[in-house]
Design an enzyme around this catalytic site. Sequence first.
Site, mmCIF file in Angstrom:
data_model
loop_
_atom_site.group_PDB
_atom_site.id
_atom_site.type_symbol
_atom_site.label_atom_id
_atom_site.label_comp_id
_atom_site.label_asym_id
_atom_site.label_seq_id
_atom_site.Cartn_x
_atom_site.Cartn_y
_atom_site.Cartn_z
ATOM 1 N N ASP A 121 0.867 -1.163 0.000
ATOM 2 C CA ASP A 121 0.000 0.000 0.000
ATOM 3 C C ASP A 121 0.915 1.228 0.000
ATOM 4 O OD1 ASP A 121 -2.093 1.761 0.054
ATOM 5 O OD2 ASP A 121 -3.174 0.755 1.655
HETATM 6 C C1 BGC Z 1 -4.907 3.406 -0.096
HETATM 7 C C2 BGC Z 1 -5.000 2.449 -1.253
HETATM 8 C C3 BGC Z 1 -4.896 3.215 -2.540
HETATM 9 C C4 BGC Z 1 -3.574 3.987 -2.539
HETATM 10 C C5 BGC Z 1 -3.316 4.795 -3.812
HETATM 11 C C6 BGC Z 1 -3.650 4.264 -0.182
HETATM 12 O O1 BGC Z 1 -3.655 5.232 0.810
HETATM 13 O O2 BGC Z 1 -4.926 2.689 1.123
HETATM 14 O O3 BGC Z 1 -6.205 1.743 -1.215
HETATM 15 O O4 BGC Z 1 -4.982 2.350 -3.630
HETATM 16 O O5 BGC Z 1 -3.558 4.878 -1.435
HETATM 17 O O6 BGC Z 1 -4.147 5.872 -3.901
#
Ligand code: BGC
Length: 683
Positions: free
Chosen positions: A226
Amino acid sequence: MSDRDFLKELSFEEKATLISFGDVLYTKSVDVCKIPVLQSSDGPHGVRKISENGRSRIEGNNTCFPTASALGATWNKEIAFEVGAAIADDCTQENIDFILGPAINMKRTPHCGRNFEYISEDPYLSGILGAEYVKGAQSKGIGTCVKHFAANNQEINRGIINVEVDERTLREYYLKPFEILLKNCNPTSVMCAYNKINGIWCSENEFLLRQILRDEWKYDGLVVSDWGAVHNIAKAIHAGLNYEMPNNSNAVKTLKEALVRGEITENDLDEAVLAYVDFAKRLLDMKKLTKKEGYSRAKQHEIAYRGACESITLLKNNNNALPLTKDKYNKIIILGSSAKTPQIQGGGSSRTTVSDAYIDSPIEYIINNSEGITIDYIPLFDGMVNDERIQQKVASVVGEYDCAVMFVANNYGSDGETESFDRDNLKLPNYVNAAISKMAEKCKNSVLVLQSGGPIIPYRWDNVSAVVQMWYSGEASGRAIADILFGIVNPSGKLSETFIKSERTDIDYPGDGIKVKYDEKLNVGYRYYDRHPVDVYFPFGHGLSYTEFDYSDINISSADIVSDRFSISVSCKIKNIGNVVGKEIIQLYIGQLDNIVDKPMKELKGFEKIELEPGEEKTVTFALTNEDFSYYNVCMHRWHVESGRYKIYIASSLADVRLEESVSILNERDYTKDMWDRTDIPV
Ligand code: BGC
């Protein structure tokens, strides 16, 4: 030349640079393999278009489909596939190579601000619908990224919290949706979560990333982090992570130092680079399936509409207050500004960049559908937050109408339910509750339409005639709700999570800021509420229709099983006994009657959604195997069938079992009892 040969042409530094994102949502090119920069996008319910430097959102042509909790409420595999495929078509238009979805975390608490991005509180429903989404998107040549692996169940402290959870609970509940999804499809990537599990960051968790994901489940796609979930890239790649998101300018230094200290080998790094290259080649290969021509924004909207229609859930309908027809009503008042401007999605990274021009306003469609009925509308809540004044206003207005419909959106103070924050309060503000109860008091036929991503705790709503859960159901939900209110479409959504009357105080949530203990084990969602029905407003799987269905003739292929490897089938007949065409969701649950090991009373193991004309009858058949009867035995380190008597329930909701049959299973290699009698080992 073997697939690995290109590695020789890359220096350690080049490899180390390669395994983290370029800028925000872009990967880096791998020139020796002729791999260009690839672009990702959130996800999960549509495209979030951002500027090239990733700093700002660009409002665009993109479609906002029903959010995941609404998709869950469709219980419709074809719709999940179709939505996945349509999102892929939007990706193709925007030159996006892979979408950051679906998200299939379990809903441990309704407080989690991101629950609207998650499909269900049940692992089976989440895994099966998530797999259809993946198959749909990938059938159109766009990659997917299944997230967040695993046990990211709250937004408060998500980046630091340590989830303390026992292995059986982890495997049977929090990992289960991922296992089911991966059994049913092959997503191009999986995203690890921010949190720790039992003291180890998910990004560095060898048990999770190597033992379970790779060795047991045989997953061979890319494992990404993530955004910002990597704390030490060396530990992460050693544990089985392949790619860090976003860019890490310290990667080379950290990896080099770890190599010198012997904490990683060059092979660990090669493994990560190879995984990325394989992923990129797969995406480039899949790209041949993409088609830019023939795209129709109107068709995308139509798919969003179908999804919304199937998600909207009729929770209550006393005295058939709905549908709104001219034989029942002459004059209807519509209340609430969200009848004009609906809340169609939640906040955070998932927010699609849909332009207002594509958002259907419920009131417009209500007026369209209302031939022969007078419709009046007042926004009601515009700026008025005083309980007394709002009650006076409602009382002075609704009395002259024979039906009142109030739209209420869960968007107080912010964007609605949102990433990065949990919901402080599961209730609506007092002035809104005051307006609802006054409407019910003053108007004989009152309808409440709720726009939220998850349950809202009711407050003095008992006299409201009908309640409709609209969810955050995307850009076409305005037309969908209008068609459902007027009976042009028969509602067919059912709850993908329990709607509660009061909240639990017996679980550790949100923890102490450092850790959160999942001591309630499997007693989460309906697995808990099945034993505590007094706290339930509407049960898991509940949803009404404008017609009724009769269930009969349950048939099971074998009721006496002497084996631990078996398959059986269960069938039953469903008949539409009302006057209008409708869709029913038939649910199959299994529960053991004489278990030694503590187990939920019932668990969902199958579902089908079918359409029936008035008077029509269909047979539905479910296939079950020993896996559906197994629990995870931590002593044997495997899934295991406990001998005993099991019930198979065919149900219209968790609390509305229509048919049941018993199965007796004798597993001659069942050591559960022997182990249970010992006190020194956990079972
Ligand atoms: C989120 C993800 C997301 C990523 C990119 C993160 O903060 O938890 O689900 O895909 O950001 O935007």
